[in-house]
Design an enzyme around this catalytic site. Sequence first.
Site, PDB file in Angstrom:
ATOM      1  N   LYS A  84       0.841  -1.200   0.000  1.00 27.21           N
ATOM      2  CA  LYS A  84       0.000   0.000   0.000  1.00 27.21           C
ATOM      3  C   LYS A  84       0.876   1.250   0.000  1.00 27.21           C
ATOM      4  O   LYS A  84       1.899   1.293   0.678  1.00 27.21           O
ATOM      5  CB  LYS A  84      -0.891  -0.030   1.239  1.00 27.21           C
ATOM      6  CG  LYS A  84      -1.938   1.057   1.340  1.00 27.21           C
ATOM      7  CD  LYS A  84      -2.768   0.844   2.618  1.00 27.21           C
ATOM      8  CE  LYS A  84      -3.863   1.850   2.796  1.00 27.21           C
ATOM      9  NZ  LYS A  84      -4.665   1.589   4.017  1.00 27.21           N
ATOM     10  N   SER A 159      -9.560   1.511   3.328  1.00 24.13           N
ATOM     11  CA  SER A 159      -8.746   2.276   2.412  1.00 24.13           C
ATOM     12  C   SER A 159      -7.730   1.455   1.616  1.00 24.13           C
ATOM     13  O   SER A 159      -7.183   1.969   0.638  1.00 24.13           O
ATOM     14  CB  SER A 159      -7.998   3.350   3.198  1.00 24.13           C
ATOM     15  OG  SER A 159      -7.103   2.762   4.130  1.00 24.13           O
ATOM     16  N   SER A 183      -9.418  -0.985   7.559  1.00 22.37           N
ATOM     17  CA  SER A 183      -8.924  -0.771   6.197  1.00 22.37           C
ATOM     18  C   SER A 183      -8.218  -1.941   5.528  1.00 22.37           C
ATOM     19  O   SER A 183      -7.895  -1.849   4.344  1.00 22.37           O
ATOM     20  CB  SER A 183      -8.012   0.450   6.153  1.00 22.37           C
ATOM     21  OG  SER A 183      -8.764   1.634   6.141  1.00 22.37           O
TER      22      SER A 183
END
Lengths: 497, 101
Positions: A84, A159, A183
């Site tokens: 990420k 996210s 997330s």
Amino acid sequence: MPSMPAEVHDLGVTEMAAGIADGSLSARALVDHHLARIETHDAHLHGFLHVDVAGARAQADRIDRARAAGKPLAPLAGVPIAVKDNMCTRTMPTTCASRMLAGYQPPYDAHVVECLAAAGAVILGKTNLDEFAMGSSTDNSAFGPTHNPWDLTRSPGGSSGGSASSVAARLSAAALGSDTGGSVRQPAAFCGLTAIKPTYGRVSRYGLVAFASSLDQVGPIARSARDAGRVLSAIAGYDRRDATSIDRPGEDFTASCGEAIRGVRVGVLAGAALEQCDPEMQASFKAGVQRLQDLGCQLVDVKLPHMGHGIAVYYLVAPAEASSNLARFDGMRYGMRKPSGDLRQTYAQTRADGFGTEVKRRIMLGTYALSSGYYDAFYLKAQRVRTLIRNDYEAAFAKCDVIASPTTPRPAFEIGAMHDDPLAMYLEDIFVLPPSLAGLPAVATPCGITRSGLPLGMQLTGSALSEAKLVQVADAFERDLAFDSLPPGLGRASEGA
Amino acid sequence: MAQTKIPRDQVEHVAKLASLMLADDEADRLGHELGEILAYMASLDELDVAAVEPTFHSIPMGAPLRADEVIACFPRETYLKSAPKSEAGGFAVPKVLEGEG
């Protein structure tokens, strides 16, 4: 669905590592295969913000040479993994999907990135997210949304939506996400995957761009609990550079995979939150609980009386911490600067241009909650209720070993669906927030699919440091359920890649 | 749910604390949104928590101290490379003090 011979990208982390270790797979061929798949599919999915073709190939070649020289291989040697884009990488940009950090390249690697490299993983690139990890849709990326491989009109969740999208579409074998309030778990649920949110302090936050420091944890997303556990084993452990790092020796979180789960006491969450779930989610969760019972688990009813307050608590505490953490983005030392008059005006203009809508909203909310006259009424009260939520768990874990709940109330929503209603979006986090607030580990695992073909997820929460138990239960559940994690349209035999 | 808009002057005050320049329509929208969100937060008022200790750390642990040792850091240029503007070995920033320029 008929079972077809597996393609190489269908293999799990464990099988890929084994294939490379025994010479039946070449790390270079494996990475080239995944790079080709990214080339083919990511144009539609937009899970990646950056792909490091040269770096990934160089690492794969190192692994192949090491094997040829008869050197022992590390546990993730040659396994293609995505990271990420809120974790620092010194050879790749780290943008947090924000205009504020467009093109920024940190001078150092995050602890977890160092760990992946030490474990021999091949880092393919950086994945899309809601800006600064604030959101549950990945729509809040300054660089455009990511699409769900199961239905391109839908969100992969957030996210860590880019990470989940890439794993579901077989563009990577596993990925790292970060989880502040769901997330990694919610995107895993939306994309038919398994994710682990570790105990707070289990994984070092060094080099993870801070969102809400008392909640942030890095966690793996993979296509099975065993694979996620294997990645977690590589990134967990003490790191002196994070003052909240728990000083415990390393652990193999997959050690009990394959073992029976007879006798495990599963607390089944009851109450209003469950009744407000989509009917298909309710049915799937019920069937999942039944499956756990059939596997020999002992079911216990549990209640978390203050769970419903978790949303208010989280959306005060997390923005408060975020407003403080994001004060560093002022255009002076890194990131963008928008000159405008004097120093203060330059700060304010830089932040106005650099941050997106949701980030500004949370900075404002957090600043409000911390401001003079409101601190006691909002922030401090939220932290007190957080204690009640922790106490609820303590009482519940006196009666059970793990707590089962849905991961989300509904399957993946359409991209942009909740853009204009931030509160409605926050309410969707009801199941994933309480474990975060209590610092507890939780695993999201697939438990079914809707009639329209969207994955549904179940969350298993454990007491502090019980990740190995959670992985064991999720692994047994997954092997029995045999969920087919391959989204339609990403067929097994058709691509040349 | 009570729809209580945050007044404009309060929005501007908070924006100033947060060093955020807000456009007119943005300040207006945020006044509505924050009002709605904070009205929801008022649900916490139904709990009497005056006697409950706040949780600042979910996993209780002491404040660990590291050994007082010199550890290597990057050379100055490494940090300056990321800066939007640097000169004379430092971060170049707009004028802070009034008077001489």
